[in-house]
Structures are given as C-alpha cells and as structure tokens.
Design an enzyme around this catalytic site. Structure first.
Site, PDB file in Angstrom:
ATOM      1  CB  SER A 163      32.569-118.102  62.383  1.00 33.38           C
ATOM      2  OG  SER A 163      31.462-117.131  62.729  1.00 33.38           O
ATOM      3  CG  ASP A 258      32.096-112.562  68.691  1.00 34.94           C
ATOM      4  OD1 ASP A 258      30.766-112.563  68.206  1.00 34.94           O
ATOM      5  OD2 ASP A 258      33.297-113.673  67.896  1.00 34.94           O
ATOM      6  CG  HIS A 288      32.252-113.162  64.345  1.00 30.02           C
ATOM      7  ND1 HIS A 288      32.351-114.218  65.650  1.00 30.02           N
ATOM      8  CD2 HIS A 288      31.850-113.469  62.640  1.00 30.02           C
ATOM      9  CE1 HIS A 288      32.149-115.478  64.377  1.00 30.02           C
ATOM     10  NE2 HIS A 288      31.975-115.093  63.396  1.00 30.02           N
TER      11      HIS A 288
END
Length: 316
Positions: A163, A258, A288
């Site tokens: 991320s 996501d 995610h």
C-alpha cells in the site's frame, strides 16, 4: 459486501474485522490523529500474532532527519551472510507500524531466507513528504554500509512494501536511481501499492465504497502525506508518472477488488514498456490489505510463499 467475486475466506475475514471494529469507537479521519492511530493499532495488532519464529528479533534505532528511527530486524535461523529485505509497512502514510506488520515481515524472512529490516518511519499528517522517504533512505544506506551484523550481505538488498509502503518503496528506488549516490538494488516487492494521486480510475469508480479501502480515505491520505498539489504530482510520490527505466526487477501483487487495482495494472504495464523485468499477479477475490489475513486467508499465505520464491531468485 455481497460481491460474488469475493473469496469466501476473504468475506469471512472482512466480517470478522467489521465485528471487531464495531466493538471499538469509530475511527474518524480528523485531527489530532493520536486516537485514530491507537484504535487502528488495537484492531490490527492481533493479526500480527503467530507465524514463524526467528533466531533473532530486535529493534535498532538509526539516526535520520534529526530523530532516531526505530527499526525492527528479523533474522531467520540460517547460516550467513544473508541477503536483506527492507520492508516498508502500509497504512496510508498515517497509521500502522512495525508492530502491525511484524507477522508479515517474519513470514518474508522465513520464506525468502533473508534478514528483514522494517523502519517505523515518521507518519503524516505530522510529517509530510519527503520526510518518510528521506528516513527510509537513511535506513537503507545504513544497511548498505554494513550497519547490520557481519552475517548480513549488504550487496544483496531488495526493497518491499504494501500500500503506502509500496509507494515509498517505488519512490525510494527512483530517488536512489536519480540521486547523486546511486545504490544498486536486487528488486522491488510491491504489494497493492499506491502509485498515483489520481482518484478517477475505473477501479476507484467501481470500488469507491464497500470494499474496505475507500475513495474518501485515499483522498484524506493524500492530503495528509502531500498537502501541496505540486508534491502530489512528483514522481517520488506518484511513481506511475515517472520514467521507470532502469529500475530493478519488480513483483507486483494486485488485489482484484481494490480502488488501487487500476493503477497497479497500469504500473505493471509501464514497467514492462520501460524494459523492467516485471511479474504481476492478480489475487482473485481479494480486497486491499489482504496480506494482513495470514491466519485466515489461504491466498495471503500463497502470495507470501510466491514472493519468497521470487525473492530467493533475486538474491541468488
């Protein structure tokens, strides 16, 4: 969430986390950020339990940007000298820590047979771009200069992250490539990364709400990390806008459901067009942050094992 594409184990994990979150005060995207961080840590720390034991797990403090950066060092029980993975945790640049990601770092150390170093870089909104990037560079250069014990091999380093951590990893690789003192890397491990500040992609439209990470949260994260519009256009914050030629081999793990999926696919394509050796793996039915679910999701364990094999090849 009733999407038929959702992996059943992923759905069960999401329901479990929603139930846990419901027992806590709501996490509000507002300043000051101490309480939201504490709530997020409480929600995520149980996910770091279990996993492989290390021969050594210790913390080191590395001087950087006028402060000491706490770094978690995991060393598997293998003969050295061992290669090194610098792993940068995710959390929108605003929360999570080396504690929430401790399990994932140990899993990579065991799967790849490497030392993993995780910096607890400064968080936003208190620290804005480029402080976190500069702190991660300082830790990396300390590692490359032989700061670890003699059974570490500073000539074999990969940078990884998930991320916002994948964003920092890609930005740091570009920073090193273009700076006055280039540092060779063996690879980049990029898990469902933030690669652009645009919020108008097809996946942002499709998964804006109801899939964990929302468009609203990403708007907040970008304002916190890079409050100036000109910084949100920088190749070091939005690496999808950079010339990617000359980067080391990359592995991208992409969560199917996501908001960031489109930019991850675009990043893989642009790396390939730039002549970078890239492997991208779409993890079907996941949202995610699925790597947090190692105790609950077979696809998370499979992704770690695949990354371990890829890392071994990069270190060979």
């Amino acid at each position: 969430m009733a999407d038929p594409r959702l992996d059943p184990e992923m759905a069960a994990f999401n329901a479990m986390m929603e139930a846990r979150a419901a027992a806590l005060p709501p996490i509000r995207l507002q300043h000051p950020f101490d309480e939201p961080r504490a709530l997020t840590e409480a929600l995520n720390l149980p996910l770091a339990e279990g996993g492989p034991a290390m021969a050594e797990s210790a913390d080191r403090w590395i001087p950087a940007r006028g402060r000491r950066v706490q770094c978690r060092v995991h060393r598997p029980d293998l003969p050295g000298p061992l290669p090194i993975l610098l792993y940068l945790h995710g959390g929108g640049w605003v929360w999570n820590s080396i504690d929430t990601h401790d399990r994932l770092m140990r899993e990579y150390a065991a799967a790849a047979g490497c030392i993993v170093v995780g910096p607890d870089y400064a968080l936003s909104p208190e620290a804005v771009f480029p402080q976190a990037l500069e702190e991660c560079e300082a830790v990396l250069r300390w590692v490359a200069a032989g700061g670890l014990a003699s059974d570490a091999d500073p000539g074999r380093i990969v940078i990884g992250g998930d991320s916002a951590g994948a964003n920092l990893a890609a930005g740091l690789a570009l920073w090193l490539r273009d700076g006055p003192a280039p540092l060779p890397l063996r690879g980049l491990l990029l898990n469902y990364g933030v690669f652009d500040s645009r919020l108008d992609t097809p996946s942002y439209a499709e998964f804006a709400t109801g899939y964990g990470l929302t468009r609203e949260r990403m708007e907040f994260y970008w304002r916190a990390y890079a409050p100036r519009a000109m910084d949100r256009a920088s190749p070091f914050t939005a690496p999808l806008r950079a010339n990617l030629a000359g980067l080391p081999p990359c592995l991208l793990h992409i969560a199917e459901l996501d908001v960031l999926a489109s930019e991850n696919h675009a990043m893989a394509a642009k790396l390939n067009d730039a002549g970078v050796a890239v492997e991208s793996r779409l993890i079907a039915g996941t949202v995610h942050g699925f790597l947090r679910a190692l105790n609950h999701l077979g696809q998370a364990r499979t992704a770690v094992a695949a990354a371990g094999e890829w890392l071994q090849a990069r270190f060979a």
